[in-house]
Design a protein around this motif. Structure first.
Motif, PDB file in Angstrom:
ATOM      1  N   GLU A 184       0.810  -1.225   0.000  1.00 38.11           N
ATOM      2  CA  GLU A 184       0.000   0.000   0.000  1.00 38.11           C
ATOM      3  C   GLU A 184       0.842   1.273   0.000  1.00 38.11           C
ATOM      4  N   HIS A 185       2.111   1.143   0.347  1.00 34.61           N
ATOM      5  CA  HIS A 185       2.981   2.323   0.451  1.00 34.61           C
ATOM      6  C   HIS A 185       4.346   1.984  -0.144  1.00 34.61           C
ATOM      7  N   LEU A 186       4.400   1.755  -1.441  1.00 37.95           N
ATOM      8  CA  LEU A 186       5.633   1.340  -2.091  1.00 37.95           C
ATOM      9  C   LEU A 186       6.681   2.440  -1.989  1.00 37.95           C
ATOM     10  N   GLN A 187       7.843   2.068  -1.472  1.00 42.75           N
ATOM     11  CA  GLN A 187       8.940   3.026  -1.334  1.00 42.75           C
ATOM     12  C   GLN A 187       9.739   3.077  -2.644  1.00 42.75           C
ATOM     13  N   ILE A 188       9.021   3.445  -3.701  1.00 44.52           N
ATOM     14  CA  ILE A 188       9.573   3.469  -5.057  1.00 44.52           C
ATOM     15  C   ILE A 188       9.204   4.803  -5.697  1.00 44.52           C
ATOM     16  N   GLU A 189      10.127   5.376  -6.419  1.00 45.80           N
ATOM     17  CA  GLU A 189       9.894   6.636  -7.105  1.00 45.80           C
ATOM     18  C   GLU A 189       8.819   6.480  -8.181  1.00 45.80           C
ATOM     19  N   SER A 190       8.011   7.499  -8.382  1.00 42.19           N
ATOM     20  CA  SER A 190       6.950   7.461  -9.392  1.00 42.19           C
ATOM     21  C   SER A 190       7.533   7.338 -10.802  1.00 42.19           C
ATOM     22  N   ARG A 191       6.746   6.678 -11.673  1.00 43.02           N
ATOM     23  CA  ARG A 191       7.106   6.522 -13.094  1.00 43.02           C
ATOM     24  C   ARG A 191       8.501   5.926 -13.254  1.00 43.02           C
ATOM     25  N   THR A 192       8.725   4.827 -12.535  1.00 45.80           N
ATOM     26  CA  THR A 192      10.024   4.158 -12.540  1.00 45.80           C
ATOM     27  C   THR A 192      10.040   2.906 -13.405  1.00 45.80           C
ATOM     28  N   ALA A 193       8.955   2.130 -13.381  1.00 43.47           N
ATOM     29  CA  ALA A 193       8.982   0.766 -13.914  1.00 43.47           C
ATOM     30  C   ALA A 193       8.348   0.631 -15.294  1.00 43.47           C
ATOM     31  N   ASP A 194       8.958  -0.233 -16.096  1.00 45.51           N
ATOM     32  CA  ASP A 194       8.346  -0.651 -17.356  1.00 45.51           C
ATOM     33  C   ASP A 194       7.358  -1.786 -17.120  1.00 45.51           C
ATOM     34  N   LEU A 195       7.645  -2.598 -16.094  1.00 51.62           N
ATOM     35  CA  LEU A 195       6.845  -3.796 -15.839  1.00 51.62           C
ATOM     36  C   LEU A 195       6.726  -4.038 -14.345  1.00 51.62           C
ATOM     37  N   VAL A 196       5.514  -4.352 -13.894  1.00 56.62           N
ATOM     38  CA  VAL A 196       5.280  -4.810 -12.523  1.00 56.62           C
ATOM     39  C   VAL A 196       4.654  -6.195 -12.593  1.00 56.62           C
ATOM     40  N   ILE A 197       5.242  -7.139 -11.868  1.00 55.33           N
ATOM     41  CA  ILE A 197       4.647  -8.469 -11.775  1.00 55.33           C
ATOM     42  C   ILE A 197       4.366  -8.784 -10.309  1.00 55.33           C
ATOM     43  N   SER A 198       3.544  -9.785 -10.078  1.00 55.76           N
ATOM     44  CA  SER A 198       3.262 -10.250  -8.727  1.00 55.76           C
ATOM     45  C   SER A 198       2.640 -11.628  -8.832  1.00 55.76           C
ATOM     46  N   ASN A 199       2.854 -12.452  -7.815  1.00 56.01           N
ATOM     47  CA  ASN A 199       2.321 -13.806  -7.844  1.00 56.01           C
ATOM     48  C   ASN A 199       1.749 -14.171  -6.481  1.00 56.01           C
ATOM     49  N   CYS A 200       0.442 -14.177  -6.402  1.00 59.60           N
ATOM     50  CA  CYS A 200      -0.305 -14.594  -5.209  1.00 59.60           C
ATOM     51  C   CYS A 200       0.069 -13.768  -3.974  1.00 59.60           C
ATOM     52  N   THR A 201       0.139 -12.462  -4.168  1.00 62.79           N
ATOM     53  CA  THR A 201       0.554 -11.561  -3.093  1.00 62.79           C
ATOM     54  C   THR A 201      -0.481 -10.486  -2.772  1.00 62.79           C
ATOM     55  N   ILE A 202      -1.080  -9.900  -3.788  1.00 68.48           N
ATOM     56  CA  ILE A 202      -1.953  -8.751  -3.558  1.00 68.48           C
ATOM     57  C   ILE A 202      -3.171  -9.122  -2.723  1.00 68.48           C
ATOM     58  N   ASN A 203      -3.581 -10.378  -2.742  1.00 65.56           N
ATOM     59  CA  ASN A 203      -4.725 -10.784  -1.912  1.00 65.56           C
ATOM     60  C   ASN A 203      -4.456 -10.571  -0.427  1.00 65.56           C
ATOM     61  N   HIS A 204      -3.183 -10.492  -0.028  1.00 62.47           N
ATOM     62  CA  HIS A 204      -2.843 -10.248   1.381  1.00 62.47           C
ATOM     63  C   HIS A 204      -3.091  -8.805   1.803  1.00 62.47           C
ATOM     64  N   ALA A 205      -3.132  -7.901   0.849  1.00 62.99           N
ATOM     65  CA  ALA A 205      -3.179  -6.475   1.175  1.00 62.99           C
ATOM     66  C   ALA A 205      -4.528  -6.083   1.763  1.00 62.99           C
ATOM     67  N   GLN A 206      -4.493  -5.230   2.761  1.00 67.16           N
ATOM     68  CA  GLN A 206      -5.716  -4.776   3.407  1.00 67.16           C
ATOM     69  C   GLN A 206      -6.486  -3.798   2.525  1.00 67.16           C
TER      70      GLN A 206
END
Length: 304
Positions: A184-206
């Motif tokens: 919910e609070h990614l410590q990443i600079e805006s407009r940084t990534a070409d690609l974001v992936i995830s595998n069975c993780t976002i379901n944990h987020a509140q």
């Protein structure tokens, strides 16, 4: 600031910073220069008969890909692997930390789809893996993007990040970063990534809407995501959805498919496509399905 190297061991360095001034870029060179100086001092104190192979761990309150890209240590010293801690830890974090740190050293599969295969990372791209776990997909991303790309692994579990760090160190990759942060609070600079992936993780987020807003924020214009996750066949009863232990077990945090897809649309992604989907199956006390969904941040000037 406290620097607490392990006694007689220059291979593991912890930094903590209690303030917030590092969010201002003018403070970055001072902090990184100090970090570099301590690393060099520790390396010099290593036995001349041993080649230092340390893991540098930075625990601070922000992440700047620009600063990290400019701050590198040669492989003969310490590989640039960073843990960057968010100050916004929510109720499920403790249970997630407990469960996944325990699983870090076990041989088990924690995925629910083929995001890494379906994402097709390209040479030179900046790729982020949300919930990087043991680091297996980070290695595959690094192999795809090559030495001119950048791979960033995000996880909240110290145990998983420690395991991922050891995996990365074995390969000697200098352009892989590890960040300890809630989704919910990614410590990443805006407009940084070409690609974001995830595998069975976002379901944990509140707060899943907040997670997807963060995914959009860190993507470059025209950037894409490929995410494998689960959805529930029906709304999860509150007694389970509000149980951090059940959420950490990777089922009670699931939401119905329609709600999931609505969030993606309302956040503002385009070209949203379900690229694979399983039949419903029992998990925990509910019925879920696994699926992989892809989408893109619009390339026009229409939002962040």
């Amino acid at each position: 600031m406290r620097c607490r190297p392990r006694k007689n061991d220059a291979r593991l360095i912890f930094f903590t910073y209690a303030g917030t001034s590092l969010s201002h870029m003018r403070d970055v060179p001072v902090y990184l220069n100090l970090f570099r100086r301590v690393c060099i001092i520790l390396v010099k104190n290593e036995s001349p008969r041993r080649k230092p192979k340390g893991i540098a761990i930075l625990s601070i309150l922000f992440f700047s890909s620009h600063a990290a890209g400019n701050f590198t240590l040669s492989r003969s010293k310490l590989p640039p692997i960073f843990f960057i801690t968010s100050s916004f830890f929510l109720m499920n974090t403790i249970e997630i930390e407990k469960r996944y740190s325990a699983l870090a050293e076990q041989e088990c599969c924690l995925s629910c789809g083929g995001a890494i295969i379906l994402s097709e990372p390209q040479t030179g791209e900046v790729c982020i893996d949300l919930g990087c776990g043991k680091g297996t997909d980070l290695i595959r991303l690094r192999e795809a993007v090559g030495e001119h790309g950048l791979v960033v692994g995000i996880d909240v579990s110290e145990g998983m990040l420690a395991k991922a760090a050891r995996t990365i160190e074995k390969f000697g990759y200098a352009n892989v970063r590890l960040v300890r942060s809630e989704l919910e609070h990614l410590q990443i600079e805006s407009r940084t990534a070409d690609l974001v992936i995830s595998n069975c993780t976002i379901n944990h987020a509140q707060d899943k809407r907040r997670v997807w807003a963060e995914v959009k924020r860190v993507l470059k214009k025209g950037g894409r995501f490929v995410v494998s996750d689960i959805y529930s066949s029906e709304p999860v009863p509150a007694e389970f959805a509000n149980d951090p232990a059940a959420v950490a077990e990777c089922w009670a945090g699931a939401i119905p498919k329609d709600e999931y897809m609505t969030i993606l649309q309302e956040v503002g992604f385009s070209n949203i496509t379900i690229v694979e989907e399983s039949k419903p199956y029992k998990k925990g006390m509910i019925t879920v399905s696994s699926f992989t969904v892809s989408g893109q941040k619009q390339s026009c000037n229409c939002g962040a």
